[in-house]
Scaffold this motif. Structure first.
Motif: not given
Length: 354
Positions: A78-82, A87-92, A288-290
């Motif tokens: 989540n941190e990497e994705l944001k 800040g456009k993509m994030e996880l719940e 890449e975030s994963l």
């Protein structure tokens, strides 16, 4: 008579020179305009690529508690994705089986009600038989070896078998290797498992290993394990050290045989329609975030092995090592049966068996 033509010629030359200078000036102006136009196009192009990243909060579910490595990996994802999406993509994130069992979560990913899930390869082996390759006993000495193997062609081919019915396999995420946690009996040899009721994820390859040693595997959901161990419904379980600590099993069990007999990958699955519908740029950011989260999990977990052993010992458990030689017959039986089931499994075992 000579002076007049000479004067005329000088004036003509002067006009010609002025005209040439003006032309050069116009040429430079045109080049500057062209350059500015090109720069503007590049800026527009960069903005356009940014626009194809959706403003989206994805849902991700998994089975482990919030202090387990898989949850920490989800937080890192989540941190990497944001960061990478500005800040456009994030996880719940929904941990600890909040959205149901693994079977429930798989159905929800397929239906698109959740976007991502960490599903154990053990569970997926019931529908993707090639996943059994990861449970060939004593194939890897440590998690780093297993993680390196997960990026090979054979491992990616096995991962691809997950795809279909709305699922898309993105990658492998590892937790600790499997150990044996026992309520009141110390296991020192394979025959000591005879007759013991052992909680084992209901996956054929995992259960085969215990059945071959004479144990009786029980396929209880993770949330039921503590009370089952406490009340004597089971005598022990197949578990990693991380989960043994986070689920407080030291309160109801006395022994940990550190066998490290199998690695324990989960498969990061996504809803296929959702993922394939994203732009190439958005998919790249997710992947890449994963990858960053997976690397973080392996690097962190490898360094915690000795720490976890000491922690469990400090909680009153007897912690001891049990090597591969103890289970030589079970290893040979597994290799023979599963190599015959699948050419991919046979290739995997031959490539990575130490």
């Amino acid at each position: 008579m000579i002076k007049k033509p000479l004067k005329f010629m000088l004036v003509s030359c002067l006009f010609a020179l002025l005209f040439a200078l003006a032309a050069c000036g116009n040429s430079n102006t045109t080049n500057e305009t062209d350059t500015k136009t090109t720069d503007n196009k590049s800026a527009v192009s960069a903005t356009s690529s940014d626009k194809d990243i959706p403003k989206k909060k994805f849902k991700l579910a998994h089975i482990t508690s919030t202090d387990h490595m898989w949850h920490k990996a989800a937080e890192k994802f989540n941190e990497e994705l944001k960061t990478r999406s500005d800040g456009k993509m994030e996880l719940e994130i929904y941990p600890a089986s909040q959205l149901g069992t693994e079977a429930d979560m798989v159905q929800q990913v397929e239906a698109g009600s959740i976007d991502f899930a960490f599903i154990t390869a053990a569970f997926l082996s019931t529908r993707t038989p090639e996943m059994a390759a990861w449970f060939a006993p004593y194939t890897f000495e440590n998690l780093q070896e297993a993680s390196d193997a997960s990026q090979t062609d054979i491992a990616r081919e096995i991962l691809g078998k997950v795809d279909g019915t709305g699922l898309k396999g993105l990658d492998y995420l590892f937790a600790g290797q499997r150990t044996m946690v026992l309520k009141s009996k110390e296991v020192k040899k394979a025959s000591d498992l005879a007759g013991l009721k052992m909680r084992v994820t209901p996956s054929p390859p995992l259960q085969k290993f215990y059945k071959d040693a004479g144990a009786a595997p029980e396929g209880l959901p993770l949330p039921e394990v503590y009370s089952a161990l406490q009340t004597g419904v089971i005598d022990g379980m197949d578990m990693d050290l991380d989960a043994t600590i986070t689920n407080k099993y030291s309160e109801v069990a006395k022994y940990v045989a550190v066998t490290n007999h199998m690695v324990w990958p989960s498969i990061v699955v996504a809803n296929e329609g959702m993922f394939d519908g994203l732009s190439e740029n958005a998919q790249k950011i997710i992947n890449e975030s994963l990858q960053a989260a997976i690397a973080y999990a392996v690097e962190t977990r490898v360094g915690q092995e000795e720490e976890f052993k000491k922690e469990l010992a400090s909680q009153g458990m007897t912690v001891y090592e049990l090597g591969a030689d103890v289970f030589k017959e079970q290893i040979e039986a597994f290799d023979a049966e599963y190599s015959a089931k699948s050419a991919l499994i046979k290739q995997f075992i031959n490539e990575f068996r130490k």
